[in-house]
Design an enzyme around this catalytic site. Structure first.
Site, short mmCIF file in Angstrom:
data_model
loop_
_atom_site.label_atom_id
_atom_site.label_comp_id
_atom_site.label_asym_id
_atom_site.label_seq_id
_atom_site.Cartn_x
_atom_site.Cartn_y
_atom_site.Cartn_z
N ASN A 58 5.19 2.61 -25.59
CA ASN A 58 5.00 2.63 -24.14
C ASN A 58 6.08 1.79 -23.46
O ASN A 58 6.87 1.11 -24.11
CB ASN A 58 3.62 2.08 -23.77
CG ASN A 58 2.50 3.01 -24.18
OD1 ASN A 58 2.66 4.22 -24.26
ND2 ASN A 58 1.34 2.43 -24.46
N HIS B 103 -0.83 11.43 -22.48
CA HIS B 103 0.61 11.68 -22.35
C HIS B 103 0.91 13.13 -21.96
O HIS B 103 1.91 13.70 -22.39
CB HIS B 103 1.36 11.31 -23.64
CG HIS B 103 1.25 9.87 -24.02
ND1 HIS B 103 2.03 8.89 -23.45
CD2 HIS B 103 0.43 9.25 -24.89
CE1 HIS B 103 1.70 7.71 -23.97
NE2 HIS B 103 0.73 7.90 -24.84
#
Length: 532
Positions: free
Chosen positions: A145, A67
């Site tokens: 997500n 990320h």
């Protein structure tokens, strides 16, 4: 006398190729956490896992291990006070949900997962969707997500998965063969592969993508009763994904397109909105399902567990400084408030340790004192010291000499429990086992059949483009998984790979790094025969 290599004893063989931990202990099971029964919960004495994940959390300095590429914005969440037609208090006592119209400030960070901090936002990759709620009871982080499932169901495999998806340690180049080698060897990943290689693997931008908590959590009401819950964010702007061709065209012009799109929309007062919906399930094993409800590689059927709207989020303020707010924002799946709880989902339990451990390494032991991470309420702890401490979390009137509890001399006191404590009954042998109901490919087939034709076409095209560069054994396995999921899916993948190998393709021929593997050799080595 020198030993005959064909008669090496077991100890010699272990010294040469047996997986060990950093202490040199042979690892006998690298697939499963040690849990109470095969459904969990996990236990803290998972030494191999804790050593493995702790080292993994520290592999990159200072960029996030995953990320790394992200964008963020501030906003607020407005509660509906209900879950469908029921008062939400029936299911949870979490204060932020109770009253219709109640507003809670939020900060959201969107991200790509695998690629680095300056990578194009058009790359095929899951997208992170992390929301920090600054509630009256402290922070709640809903970390997930854009897609509603994941590649693996056991946290002990997470470092291996990321290693396979990251660049090769020798060439420093990402390699589709490494990706598919891991996925072909981990059949539970096939559903996620089906999503990632379809247009759903490249959202058009952050405003027009879904979000999901991915893992199964629990809600607890004032009576101490619990239900399982899944979280879903639905964009009010609609959902839009990109084909590979569309993504390549955008990337040629702007590799920051999603960050720019979010920033420009908020700057022009076109505030993006998402509705938060939940699925609720009773807290038991549900033997009527052909999968385990705690398995994060699975979707809960909407017809059996409907999506219930519980509130709406609006993003209406851009960051004033990217590094201070977006880069230093720190999220953790263990950051829950009263009325919200963990399930025995093995990935969730592993993430709960890993996420906050990563933040202490990446940002520092006092990362929660940074304004972007600090709760918007008083904080009083007996913790102090560590890098970059700039204040002491002390309550007004607290005796500064007393940094422990309990005390009779003016120290901090324990809080009063709100509602009945949730006390689930747990019994079972400590084991390292996979769950019973795996059903690794069924939902992948359902997803494939639910795709529109253009989505199916793009999925096959993208898979063929990358798989045609892979070892033949990996291709065999991926075709087999596709055939198990759906006959048409398997047929089209097989035909596409055969065409790519048969001339007229710039891709390398079917084979492996040591030469072509014939059907006979494949069988001899324990692989499937040539499907072509």
């Amino acid at each position: 006398m020198e030993k005959d290599p064909s008669n090496r004893d077991k100890d010699d063989e272990e010294q040469e190729n047996t997986l060990t931990n950093r202490q040199g202990h042979p690892v006998t099971d690298n697939q499963n956490l040690r849990t109470v029964g095969n459904r969990g919960p996990a236990i803290l004495e998972n030494y191999d896992f804790l050593e493995k994940i702790s080292h993994f959390d520290r592999e990159r300095i200072p960029e996030r291990v995953v990320h790394a590429r992200g964008a963020g914005a501030h906003g607020h969440f407005e509660a509906y006070g209900t879950a469908g037609d029921e008062p939400i208090s029936k299911y949870t006592r979490a204060k932020l949900f109770q009253k219709k119209g109640k507003v809670t400030p939020v900060f959201v960070r969107f991200s790509s997962v695998i690629h680095g901090g300056h990578s194009p936002e058009t790359l095929r990759d899951p997208r992170g969707f992390a929301v920090k709620f600054y509630t009256e009871d402290g922070n709640w982080d809903l970390v997930g997500n854009n897609l509603k499932i994941f590649f693996i169901r056991d946290a002990i495999k997470f470092p291996d998965m990321i290693h396979a998806f990251k660049p090769d340690p020798i060439t420093n180049i990402q390699d589709s063969e490494r990706f598919f080698d891991f996925c072909a060897s981990s059949p539970e990943s096939f559903h996620m592969v089906t999503f990632i290689y379809s247009p759903w693997g490249i959202p058009a931008n952050y405003r027009m993508m879904q979000g999901s908590g991915v893992n199964t959590y629990k809600w607890v009401n004032s009576e101490g009763e619990a239900v399982l819950v899944k979280y879903h964010w639905e964009p009010k702007q609609g959902i839009k994904n990109l084909t590979q061709k569309e993504a390549s065209e955008i990337q040629a012009e702007n590799f920051n397109h999603a960050t720019q799109d979010l920033y420009d929309a908020i700057k022009s007062n076109d505030y993006p909105e998402w509705e938060l919906l939940v699925q609720i399930m009773s807290d038991d094993e549900h033997p009527e399902l052909d999968f385990d409800p705690l398995d994060d590689t699975k979707l809960w059927p909407e017809d059996q567990f409907p999506w219930l709207p519980i509130g709406k989020m609006t993003l209406n303020k851009n960051p004033e400084d990217y590094f201070t707010e977006v880069e230093q924002a720190a999220f953790g799946t263990g950051v829950l408030v009263d009325g919200l709880d963990f399930s025995d989902d093995k990935m969730l339990q592993g993430r709960t340790f890993s996420y906050s451990d990563t933040q202490r390494h990446r940002v520092g032991a006092n990362y929660l004192q940074l304004p972007i991470n600090a709760p918007k309420k008083r904080v009083a702890t007996n913790q102090s010291g560590g890098q970059m401490q700039y204040k002491v979390d002390r309550a007004p009137g607290q005796n500064p000499h007393i940094n422990y509890e309990p005390s009779l001399l003016g120290g901090l006191k324990e809080s009063i429990q709100n509602g009945k404590e949730y006390t689930p009954y747990i019994e079972g042998k400590l084991v390292r086992q996979a769950i019973d109901r795996q059903s690794n490919t069924k939902q992948a087939g359902e997803t494939y059949r639910a795709f529109e034709k253009w989505e199916q076409d793009d999925l096959i095209s993208n898979l063929v483009a990358d798989l045609s560069n892979c070892d033949q054994r990996i291709q065999y396995k991926m075709i087999k998984l596709a055939e198990e999921a759906d006959k048409d899916y398997g047929r089209r993948l097989q035909e596409g790979l055969a065409k790519a190998a048969g001339g007229g393709s710039s891709q390398k021929p079917l084979g492996n790094r040591d030469g072509d593997l014939s059907p006979e050799k494949a069988i001899e080595k324990g692989h499937d025969a040539d499907p072509y």
